[in-house]
Structure formats: structure tokens, C-alpha cells
Write a protein that holds these residues in place. Structure first.
Motif, PDB file in Angstrom:
ATOM      1  N   ALA A  17     112.826  43.524  51.215  1.00  7.14           N
ATOM      2  CA  ALA A  17     113.012  42.082  51.419  1.00  7.14           C
ATOM      3  C   ALA A  17     112.732  41.305  50.134  1.00  7.14           C
ATOM      4  O   ALA A  17     113.479  40.383  49.780  1.00  7.14           O
ATOM      5  CB  ALA A  17     112.119  41.578  52.560  1.00  7.14           C
ATOM      6  N   VAL A  18     111.679  41.684  49.414  1.00  7.62           N
ATOM      7  CA  VAL A  18     111.344  41.020  48.151  1.00  7.62           C
ATOM      8  C   VAL A  18     112.466  41.238  47.145  1.00  7.62           C
ATOM      9  O   VAL A  18     112.901  40.311  46.449  1.00  7.62           O
ATOM     10  CB  VAL A  18     109.985  41.533  47.609  1.00  7.62           C
ATOM     11  N   SER A  19     112.972  42.467  47.082  1.00  5.15           N
ATOM     12  CA  SER A  19     114.064  42.783  46.161  1.00  5.15           C
ATOM     13  C   SER A  19     115.325  41.993  46.517  1.00  5.15           C
ATOM     14  O   SER A  19     115.985  41.435  45.649  1.00  5.15           O
ATOM     15  CB  SER A  19     114.336  44.290  46.206  1.00  5.15           C
ATOM     16  N   ASP A  20     115.656  41.958  47.810  1.00  7.89           N
ATOM     17  CA  ASP A  20     116.838  41.218  48.256  1.00  7.89           C
ATOM     18  C   ASP A  20     116.709  39.728  47.969  1.00  7.89           C
ATOM     19  O   ASP A  20     117.672  39.070  47.565  1.00  7.89           O
ATOM     20  CB  ASP A  20     117.082  41.433  49.751  1.00  7.89           C
ATOM     21  N   LEU A  21     115.517  39.182  48.172  1.00  5.06           N
ATOM     22  CA  LEU A  21     115.273  37.769  47.907  1.00  5.06           C
ATOM     23  C   LEU A  21     115.460  37.461  46.419  1.00  5.06           C
ATOM     24  O   LEU A  21     116.095  36.464  46.053  1.00  5.06           O
ATOM     25  CB  LEU A  21     113.876  37.369  48.364  1.00  5.06           C
ATOM     26  N   ALA A  22     114.910  38.322  45.567  1.00  4.92           N
ATOM     27  CA  ALA A  22     115.061  38.121  44.116  1.00  4.92           C
ATOM     28  C   ALA A  22     116.536  38.186  43.724  1.00  4.92           C
ATOM     29  O   ALA A  22     117.012  37.366  42.927  1.00  4.92           O
ATOM     30  CB  ALA A  22     114.257  39.170  43.354  1.00  4.92           C
ATOM     31  N   GLU A  23     117.280  39.121  44.272  1.00  5.76           N
ATOM     32  CA  GLU A  23     118.713  39.244  43.978  1.00  5.76           C
ATOM     33  C   GLU A  23     119.468  38.015  44.476  1.00  5.76           C
ATOM     34  O   GLU A  23     120.353  37.490  43.800  1.00  5.76           O
ATOM     35  CB  GLU A  23     119.275  40.519  44.622  1.00  5.76           C
ATOM     36  N   ASN A  24     119.114  37.533  45.659  1.00  3.90           N
ATOM     37  CA  ASN A  24     119.747  36.347  46.210  1.00  3.90           C
ATOM     38  C   ASN A  24     119.529  35.139  45.304  1.00  3.90           C
ATOM     39  O   ASN A  24     120.459  34.380  45.026  1.00  3.90           O
ATOM     40  CB  ASN A  24     119.190  36.083  47.616  1.00  3.90           C
ATOM     41  N   ARG A  25     118.298  34.961  44.836  1.00  7.43           N
ATOM     42  CA  ARG A  25     117.999  33.828  43.961  1.00  7.43           C
ATOM     43  C   ARG A  25     118.728  33.951  42.627  1.00  7.43           C
ATOM     44  O   ARG A  25     119.189  32.955  42.074  1.00  7.43           O
ATOM     45  CB  ARG A  25     116.492  33.707  43.754  1.00  7.43           C
ATOM     46  N   ARG A  26     118.825  35.182  42.097  1.00  6.58           N
ATOM     47  CA  ARG A  26     119.554  35.404  40.850  1.00  6.58           C
ATOM     48  C   ARG A  26     121.020  35.021  41.038  1.00  6.58           C
ATOM     49  O   ARG A  26     121.612  34.336  40.208  1.00  6.58           O
ATOM     50  CB  ARG A  26     119.442  36.873  40.413  1.00  6.58           C
ATOM     51  N   ARG A  27     121.607  35.444  42.159  1.00  9.62           N
ATOM     52  CA  ARG A  27     123.016  35.122  42.422  1.00  9.62           C
ATOM     53  C   ARG A  27     123.211  33.620  42.615  1.00  9.62           C
ATOM     54  O   ARG A  27     124.222  33.061  42.194  1.00  9.62           O
ATOM     55  CB  ARG A  27     123.506  35.895  43.636  1.00  9.62           C
ATOM     56  N   GLN A  28     122.228  32.936  43.242  1.00 11.50           N
ATOM     57  CA  GLN A  28     122.317  31.486  43.402  1.00 11.50           C
ATOM     58  C   GLN A  28     122.338  30.791  42.047  1.00 11.50           C
ATOM     59  O   GLN A  28     123.129  29.859  41.829  1.00 11.50           O
ATOM     60  CB  GLN A  28     121.136  30.958  44.231  1.00 11.50           C
TER      61      GLN A  28
END
Length: 159
Positions: A17-28
Motif C-alpha cells: 500500500a505504501v509503495s502503491d501510494l508513492a507511485e500514485n503520487r509520483r504519477r499525479q
């Protein structure tokens, strides 16, 4: 399921979840930058359209192939009227250079432009490209000193 395996599974879920959240923020952030670039490209294209319209007004006799394209320009023109109230970026930069006696860097000009016109936010690269275009047209002069570049109006003499 043992408590150790449940804790291990929970830890993997949290890590994922932490990894996915970081990736999501990077993509944003990446998408926000793309949107900003597209908005600046839109502004540039609107400026080009405004120039084309000014040219058409000054030269009303279109060539045959231009006459065929005119309806498309007329449709785009409806959206251009809002943005055409702003001066072209090159004209705004020349106006800023005219208010200063000393050479100004692209960064300083961009900062001043954005301060005076909060609704405009060209990228540093767009400002540099516009300034270099004005240099090529002979409207402004480029001054290089070591690694820094600054600009003045073409008629100005600097010391």
C-alpha cells in the motif's frame, strides 16, 4: 493461520500500500506537469492563431487554399477571443525590457512577467525560446558574460 504468518501478510499489505501510494503520487505530479505543459502549449497556439488573424486582417485577400481552411479558423476563433486579450508573450517581454535600462536575465523577466500577470505562467524554456526568437528577429540583443545570458532592447546601448 498462525499469528506470525498473519503479521507477515499484514506487513506485506502495508508495504504494498505504501509503495502503491508513492507511485500514485509520483504519477499525479507527472500528470500535473503534463497538464501545465499542455496549457502553455495551448497559450502558445492561441498566440499563433492571434498572429494569423492579425495577418489576415492586414492582408484580406486569401490565397485559394487559405480560403478553404478559413471555416476551421473561424470555429477556433470563438475560443481564442478570451485569450487574445492578453498581449503576445514576445510583446510582453519587450515591454518589460523597455522598463529597464540594464540587461535582464530570462529568469528575471519571467519572474517579473508572472508578478505583473498572475494569470500567465510560461515555463522558463518558453520564455528563453521567445527571447531567442526576438533576438533572431533583431528586436532584442543577447549579452553573454561567462555562463550567464541577459537581454536588452535592440536599440539600447549597455555599458
Amino acid at each position: 493461520m498462525t499469528s506470525r504468518s498473519a503479521a507477515s501478510l499484514r506487513a506485506r499489505y502495508v508495504e504494498q500500500a505504501v509503495s502503491d501510494l508513492a507511485e500514485n503520487r509520483r504519477r499525479q505530479r507527472e500528470l500535473a506537469e503534463k497538464i501545465k505543459m499542455l496549457e502553455q502549449e495551448e497559450t502558445l497556439l492561441m498566440d499563433i492563431l492571434t498572429l494569423a488573424e492579425r495577418y489576415e486582417e492586414a492582408n484580406p485577400s486569401p490565397l485559394p487554399e487559405q480560403a478553404e481552411r478559413r471555416p476551421v479558423a473561424a470555429r477556433v476563433k470563438a475560443g481564442a477571443t478570451e485569450k487574445s486579450r492578453q498581449p503576445l508573450l514576445g510583446d510582453a517581454l519587450i515591454e518589460l525590457l523597455g522598463t529597464h535600462g540594464e540587461p535582464r536575465s530570462a529568469k528575471a523577466l519571467r519572474d517579473e512577467l508572472m508578478e505583473r500577470n498572475p494569470d500567465r505562467s510560461p515555463t522558463p524554456q518558453v520564455v528563453r525560446n521567445t527571447l531567442e526568437s526576438l533576438v533572431a528577429k533583431g528586436r532584442i540583443r543577447r549579452h553573454k558574460r561567462e555562463r550567464s545570458v541577459s537581454y536588452t532592447l535592440a536599440g539600447r546601448v549597455t555599458g
